[in-house]
Every structure is written in structure tokens, then in C-alpha cells.
Design a protein around this motif. Structure first.
Motif: not given
Length: 164
Positions: A81-86
Motif C-alpha cells: 500500500k505505501s509503495r503504491n503496488v496495485p
């Protein structure tokens, strides 16, 4: 570091890279989507010896997650989530340890017995090869033998708990 431990071992794609990626490069790729991540459940209590017929095995007779396994799964979710991995589809074997790994990490899971079948089947291969929805990654939380028998180059004993 947990993200690297959890997903750097391998990310299965239609055309896998020729060499291992650095953690930063892997994050760039995962942010684009298009990967299916085969993830072995996180750390379990090995003092329990399970019967072979998992379909009727009550929870107390299964190897369940340890406190560390729960923490590791939650951390992977926070890192994604914090690294914006969908993350799109999240599937797991019906065992408590796989479903809970997925739930702690991503807050949702759909169980499928296909990710628990000992011998590879055409249905299992199709499930693993299914492309993720556009712009997302698929996460399949499973067992070492599913990864070992379906991913070329992975040998028995290479995938430890929590690796993908």
C-alpha cells in the motif's frame, strides 16, 4: 527488507526478466501491474502434524500462522500500500494459513482448492497463467509444492515460508 524477502525471490509474469531485479526496479515494475505473484504463506507453527485430508481437517489440527507470520503478512500489506503496488485479485488455498496470510496482507481473499492440489492439473496451470486485470497484480497465496511444481527452475525446498 520484508518486501524484498516476500516478493523478490520471483514474480511470475508472461515474459519474466532475464535476471533478478534490484528491489527498486522490482517496485517500479510491480507499480505498473501485470504480474501474478505466487506467495507461500507466512511463518507457521511446525509443532502440528497435519492429516493429509485437508478438506475435513479442523483448524486446531492445521499448521496455523505464528505471531511472526501474522506480523509479516500485515507488513507486506502495508508495504504494498505505501509503495503504491496495485493489487487486484487475491486468491488462496482453503487452508487457514494461506487465507489468513492474504487477509492480513490485503484485507480480502477468495479461497480455491486449485491452490492446494498436490499434483499440477490443467486447471491449476490455467489459474496461475491467467493474466491479472489491467493495471493490477494478482496474488496467489499457496504452498511450496504449488510453486515448485509450476515454476520452472524452482527446486523442492527452495521456497521458504513467506517467500514469493
Amino acid at each position: 527488507m520484508m518486501l524484498a524477502h516476500a516478493i523478490l525471490a520471483l514474480a511470475v509474469a508472461a515474459s519474466p526478466p532475464d535476471s533478478l531485479l534490484s528491489a527498486d526496479s522490482l517496485l517500479v515494475e510491480l507499480r505498473k501491474g501485470g504480474y501474478t505473484i505466487l506467495w507461500r504463506h507466512t511463518v507457521t507453527d511446525h509443532s502440528v502434524r497435519e492429516p493429509q485430508n485437508y478438506e475435513t481437517t479442523p483448524r486446531f489440527q492445521q499448521r496455523n500462522l505464528t505471531d511472526r507470520g501474522i506480523a509479516d503478512a500485515k507488513l507486506v500489506g502495508v508495504l504494498f500500500k505505501s509503495r503504491n503496488v496495485p493489487v487486484g485479485e487475491v486468491l488462496a488455498s482453503p487452508m487457514f494459513r494461506t487465507r489468513e496470510t492474504a487477509e492480513y496482507a490485503f484485507g480480502r481473499v477468495e479461497a480455491t482448492p486449485v491452490l492446494r492440489q498436490l499434483d499440477p492439473t490443467p486447471e491449476q496451470r490455467r489459474l496461475i497463467a491467467t493474466a491479472p486485470a489491467s493495471g493490477t497484480n494478482r496474488v496467489l497465496v499457496t504452498h511450496h509444492f504449488i510453486i515448485e511444481r509450476n515454476v520452472p527452475g524452482i527446486k523442492p525446498g527452495q521456497i521458504t515460508e513467506g517467500e514469493a
